[in-house]
Design a protein around this motif. Structure first.
Motif, short mmCIF file in Angstrom:
data_model
loop_
_atom_site.label_atom_id
_atom_site.label_comp_id
_atom_site.label_asym_id
_atom_site.label_seq_id
_atom_site.Cartn_x
_atom_site.Cartn_y
_atom_site.Cartn_z
N ILE A 3 0.95 -1.05 0.07
CA ILE A 3 -0.10 -0.52 -0.18
C ILE A 3 0.46 1.04 0.04
O ILE A 3 1.72 1.24 1.00
CB ILE A 3 -0.56 -0.15 1.28
N SER A 4 0.36 2.33 -0.73
CA SER A 4 0.92 2.90 -1.19
C SER A 4 0.47 4.82 -0.36
O SER A 4 -0.30 5.09 -1.30
CB SER A 4 1.61 3.38 -2.48
N ILE A 5 0.51 5.18 0.18
CA ILE A 5 -0.08 6.56 0.52
C ILE A 5 0.83 7.74 0.96
O ILE A 5 1.51 7.87 1.19
CB ILE A 5 -0.64 6.10 2.77
N GLN A 6 0.18 8.57 -0.27
CA GLN A 6 0.91 9.58 -0.67
C GLN A 6 -0.06 10.90 -0.24
O GLN A 6 -1.29 11.24 -0.39
CB GLN A 6 0.84 9.99 -1.59
N LEU A 7 0.84 12.04 0.23
CA LEU A 7 0.09 12.61 1.46
C LEU A 7 0.02 14.01 1.42
O LEU A 7 1.78 14.25 1.21
CB LEU A 7 -0.87 12.87 2.76
N SER A 8 -0.64 15.23 1.03
CA SER A 8 -0.06 16.31 0.69
C SER A 8 0.58 16.77 2.42
O SER A 8 -0.48 16.74 3.07
CB SER A 8 -0.71 17.42 1.02
N HIS A 9 1.62 17.28 2.56
CA HIS A 9 2.08 18.05 4.64
C HIS A 9 0.54 18.71 4.86
O HIS A 9 0.27 19.61 4.65
CB HIS A 9 2.84 19.20 3.90
N GLY A 10 0.32 18.53 6.21
CA GLY A 10 -0.31 18.88 6.92
C GLY A 10 -2.18 18.51 6.72
O GLY A 10 -3.04 18.99 7.47
N LEU A 11 -2.21 17.91 5.72
CA LEU A 11 -3.44 17.39 5.33
C LEU A 11 -4.20 16.29 6.73
O LEU A 11 -5.37 16.33 6.78
CB LEU A 11 -3.05 16.29 4.28
N LEU A 12 -3.57 15.47 7.16
CA LEU A 12 -3.73 14.99 8.41
C LEU A 12 -3.07 14.92 10.24
O LEU A 12 -1.87 16.05 9.66
CB LEU A 12 -3.50 13.67 8.43
N THR A 13 -4.00 15.34 10.60
CA THR A 13 -3.38 15.15 12.00
C THR A 13 -2.02 15.24 12.49
O THR A 13 -1.59 13.81 11.53
CB THR A 13 -3.92 15.29 13.56
N ASP A 95 -11.34 11.54 5.46
CA ASP A 95 -12.08 12.35 5.64
C ASP A 95 -12.38 12.47 7.70
O ASP A 95 -12.30 13.61 8.15
CB ASP A 95 -13.68 12.06 5.24
N LYS A 96 -11.86 11.50 8.11
CA LYS A 96 -11.77 10.83 9.93
C LYS A 96 -10.85 11.91 10.06
O LYS A 96 -10.78 12.82 11.27
CB LYS A 96 -12.40 9.87 9.83
N LEU A 97 -9.45 11.53 9.44
CA LEU A 97 -8.68 12.30 10.04
C LEU A 97 -8.29 13.18 9.65
O LEU A 97 -7.00 14.20 9.61
CB LEU A 97 -7.23 11.18 9.58
N LYS A 98 -8.63 13.93 8.34
CA LYS A 98 -8.08 15.60 7.84
C LYS A 98 -7.92 16.30 8.88
O LYS A 98 -8.75 16.50 10.01
CB LYS A 98 -8.42 15.82 6.72
N VAL A 99 -7.56 17.31 8.57
CA VAL A 99 -7.51 18.96 9.77
C VAL A 99 -8.03 20.08 8.33
O VAL A 99 -6.80 20.40 7.51
CB VAL A 99 -5.61 19.11 9.34
N GLY A 100 -8.78 19.92 9.18
CA GLY A 100 -9.11 21.29 7.08
C GLY A 100 -9.99 20.83 6.38
O GLY A 100 -10.50 19.58 6.16
N PRO A 101 -10.38 21.64 5.51
CA PRO A 101 -11.58 21.69 4.44
C PRO A 101 -10.98 21.46 3.35
O PRO A 101 -10.75 21.19 2.11
CB PRO A 101 -11.61 22.95 4.56
#
Length: 139
Positions: A3-13, A95-101
């Motif tokens: 599994i590869s999870i790629q996220l923008s910095h600050g997307l999640l707590t 959606d549950k772990l995100k910080v913001g919109p």
């Protein structure tokens, strides 16, 4: 099953970054009824990559982005109901772990199938039948 999870910095707590991989892996096992399987659970592996601010793009603009990709044997996700359940579960996790919109429309889930007989675990090349047998034997 990488599994590869790629996220923008600050997307999640920070806590979300620590939890997201385990939650996605659990969703994969859950939709297939394989949670706790002694053969398959240990080989659900992967990475979490966090990209610096301004390095994630949608619509040619720097924006928050979540891309979750799994590589699996072709026998996985046997019908559309399982596929739909997994995509929905993973999107809900973000959606549950995100910080913001961060909108759901910028969470992408992608499944890549491997060629039968090239699923390598510990130096052994498994066919789809071999994997099925190993999973059943560990149930």
């Amino acid at each position: 099953m990488p599994i590869s999870i790629q996220l923008s910095h600050g997307l999640l707590t920070s806590q979300g970054e620590r939890e997201v991989f385990a939650k996605v892996a659990d969703a994969l096992l859950e939709v297939h009824g394989l949670r706790g399987n002694a053969f398959i659970a240990p080989v659900v592996i992967g990475h979490l990559d966090i990209y610096p601010e301004g390095h994630s793009f949608a619509d040619a603009k720097a924006q928050s982005l979540a891309v979750i990709e799994i590589k699996i044997p072709a026998v996985t996700f046997p019908d559309q109901a399982v596929k739909t359940a997994f995509v929905s579960a993973v999107t809900d996790i973000i959606d549950k772990l995100k910080v913001g919109p961060h909108p759901r429309s910028r969470t992408f889930v992608n499944v890549v199938y491997t060629v039968d007989g090239t699923w390598g675990i510990g130096g052994q090349a498994y066919t789809n039948a071999d994997l099925g047998a190993a999973i059943q034997a560990a149930a």
